[in-house]
Write a protein that holds these residues in place. Sequence first.
Motif, mmCIF file in Angstrom:
data_model
loop_
_atom_site.group_PDB
_atom_site.id
_atom_site.type_symbol
_atom_site.label_atom_id
_atom_site.label_comp_id
_atom_site.label_asym_id
_atom_site.label_seq_id
_atom_site.Cartn_x
_atom_site.Cartn_y
_atom_site.Cartn_z
ATOM 1 N N SER A 6 0.818 -1.205 0.000
ATOM 2 C CA SER A 6 0.000 0.000 0.000
ATOM 3 C C SER A 6 0.861 1.268 0.000
ATOM 4 C CB SER A 6 -0.929 0.019 1.212
ATOM 5 O OG SER A 6 -0.170 0.087 2.398
ATOM 6 N N ASP A 7 2.157 1.100 0.129
ATOM 7 C CA ASP A 7 3.093 2.232 0.153
ATOM 8 C C ASP A 7 4.334 1.845 -0.671
ATOM 9 O OD1 ASP A 7 4.335 4.629 0.797
ATOM 10 O OD2 ASP A 7 4.985 3.944 2.776
ATOM 11 N N PRO A 8 4.196 1.813 -2.008
ATOM 12 C CA PRO A 8 5.317 1.360 -2.831
ATOM 13 C C PRO A 8 6.489 2.334 -2.806
ATOM 14 C CG PRO A 8 3.588 2.223 -4.217
ATOM 15 C CD PRO A 8 3.054 2.217 -2.803
ATOM 16 N N ARG A 9 7.683 1.789 -3.031
ATOM 17 C CA ARG A 9 8.902 2.594 -3.105
ATOM 18 C C ARG A 9 8.770 3.566 -4.278
ATOM 19 N NH1 ARG A 9 14.381 1.163 -1.562
ATOM 20 N NH2 ARG A 9 15.828 2.516 -2.666
ATOM 21 N N PRO A 10 9.150 4.826 -4.101
ATOM 22 C CA PRO A 10 9.083 5.790 -5.206
ATOM 23 C C PRO A 10 9.966 5.349 -6.377
ATOM 24 C CG PRO A 10 9.468 6.917 -3.132
ATOM 25 C CD PRO A 10 9.612 5.451 -2.864
ATOM 26 N N VAL A 11 9.543 5.685 -7.556
ATOM 27 C CA VAL A 11 10.270 5.341 -8.774
ATOM 28 C C VAL A 11 11.009 6.592 -9.249
ATOM 29 C CG1 VAL A 11 10.011 4.562 -11.158
ATOM 30 C CG2 VAL A 11 8.529 3.631 -9.373
ATOM 31 N N PRO A 12 12.309 6.460 -9.543
ATOM 32 C CA PRO A 12 13.052 7.643 -9.989
ATOM 33 C C PRO A 12 12.558 8.126 -11.347
ATOM 34 C CG PRO A 12 14.415 5.679 -10.190
ATOM 35 C CD PRO A 12 13.139 5.265 -9.507
ATOM 36 N N PRO A 13 12.687 9.416 -11.600
ATOM 37 C CA PRO A 13 12.270 9.939 -12.897
ATOM 38 C C PRO A 13 13.230 9.468 -13.986
ATOM 39 C CG PRO A 13 13.366 11.653 -11.652
ATOM 40 C CD PRO A 13 13.235 10.459 -10.734
ATOM 41 N N GLU A 14 12.726 9.414 -15.185
ATOM 42 C CA GLU A 14 13.556 9.024 -16.323
ATOM 43 C C GLU A 14 14.373 10.239 -16.767
ATOM 44 O OE1 GLU A 14 12.993 7.364 -20.832
ATOM 45 O OE2 GLU A 14 11.489 6.858 -19.333
ATOM 46 N N ALA A 15 15.669 10.035 -16.884
ATOM 47 C CA ALA A 15 16.557 11.124 -17.310
ATOM 48 C C ALA A 15 16.301 11.456 -18.777
ATOM 49 C CB ALA A 15 18.016 10.725 -17.118
ATOM 50 N N PRO A 16 16.422 12.730 -19.130
ATOM 51 C CA PRO A 16 16.266 13.098 -20.534
ATOM 52 C C PRO A 16 17.362 12.453 -21.374
ATOM 53 C CG PRO A 16 16.496 15.056 -19.140
ATOM 54 C CD PRO A 16 16.705 13.868 -18.279
ATOM 55 N N GLY A 17 17.034 12.184 -22.599
ATOM 56 C CA GLY A 17 18.017 11.622 -23.524
ATOM 57 C C GLY A 17 19.083 12.650 -23.877
ATOM 58 N N PRO A 18 20.183 12.195 -24.457
ATOM 59 C CA PRO A 18 21.299 13.098 -24.754
ATOM 60 C C PRO A 18 20.957 14.206 -25.755
ATOM 61 C CG PRO A 18 21.677 10.932 -25.723
ATOM 62 C CD PRO A 18 20.452 10.824 -24.865
ATOM 63 N N ASN A 19 19.929 14.011 -26.566
ATOM 64 C CA ASN A 19 19.574 15.019 -27.580
ATOM 65 C C ASN A 19 18.287 15.771 -27.260
ATOM 66 O OD1 ASN A 19 21.806 14.299 -29.185
ATOM 67 N ND2 ASN A 19 20.659 12.583 -30.028
ATOM 68 N N GLU A 20 17.771 15.612 -26.037
ATOM 69 C CA GLU A 20 16.500 16.260 -25.698
ATOM 70 C C GLU A 20 16.653 17.739 -25.360
ATOM 71 O OE1 GLU A 20 13.394 14.190 -23.516
ATOM 72 O OE2 GLU A 20 14.682 12.416 -23.583
ATOM 73 N N CYS A 21 17.818 18.152 -24.907
ATOM 74 C CA CYS A 21 18.063 19.573 -24.629
ATOM 75 C C CYS A 21 18.667 20.193 -25.883
ATOM 76 C CB CYS A 21 19.018 19.738 -23.448
ATOM 77 S SG CYS A 21 19.504 21.461 -23.148
ATOM 78 N N CYS A 22 18.042 21.277 -26.338
ATOM 79 C CA CYS A 22 18.528 21.923 -27.567
ATOM 80 C C CYS A 22 19.661 22.907 -27.287
ATOM 81 C CB CYS A 22 17.384 22.617 -28.283
ATOM 82 S SG CYS A 22 16.656 24.005 -27.371
ATOM 83 N N GLY A 23 19.877 23.246 -26.020
ATOM 84 C CA GLY A 23 20.973 24.143 -25.666
ATOM 85 C C GLY A 23 20.704 25.608 -25.953
ATOM 86 N N SER A 24 19.448 25.964 -26.212
ATOM 87 C CA SER A 24 19.143 27.355 -26.551
ATOM 88 C C SER A 24 18.654 28.178 -25.369
ATOM 89 C CB SER A 24 18.117 27.408 -27.687
ATOM 90 O OG SER A 24 16.878 26.909 -27.248
ATOM 91 N N GLY A 25 18.666 27.594 -24.168
ATOM 92 C CA GLY A 25 18.265 28.345 -22.975
ATOM 93 C C GLY A 25 16.772 28.491 -22.809
ATOM 94 N N CYS A 26 16.020 27.492 -23.190
ATOM 95 C CA CYS A 26 14.557 27.530 -23.045
ATOM 96 C C CYS A 26 14.178 27.816 -21.594
ATOM 97 C CB CYS A 26 13.949 26.192 -23.451
ATOM 98 S SG CYS A 26 14.254 25.720 -25.165
ATOM 99 N N PRO A 27 13.101 28.558 -21.374
ATOM 100 C CA PRO A 27 12.675 28.853 -20.003
ATOM 101 C C PRO A 27 12.279 27.592 -19.234
ATOM 102 C CG PRO A 27 11.138 29.801 -21.582
ATOM 103 C CD PRO A 27 12.266 29.207 -22.365
ATOM 104 N N LEU A 28 11.779 26.575 -19.910
ATOM 105 C CA LEU A 28 11.431 25.303 -19.286
ATOM 106 C C LEU A 28 12.256 24.188 -19.934
ATOM 107 C CD1 LEU A 28 7.544 25.549 -18.935
ATOM 108 C CD2 LEU A 28 9.256 25.634 -17.130
#
Length: 58
Positions: A6-28
Amino acid sequence: MADPDSDPRPVPPEAPGPNECCGSGCPLCVLDLYSDELQRYRQALAEWQSRHPEDAAR
């Protein structure tokens, strides 16, 4: 002792892939969002470990 079913261990978030950040300084940037999710996961994991000390080493 809390019931692990009834209280499962939290699951870590999936890391972004190597090409998911465009490097342009997006606000999010996906890296910023991942960092926020990782902080929430670490907090949830610490709280879960305090409720499940017998499973904390896993």
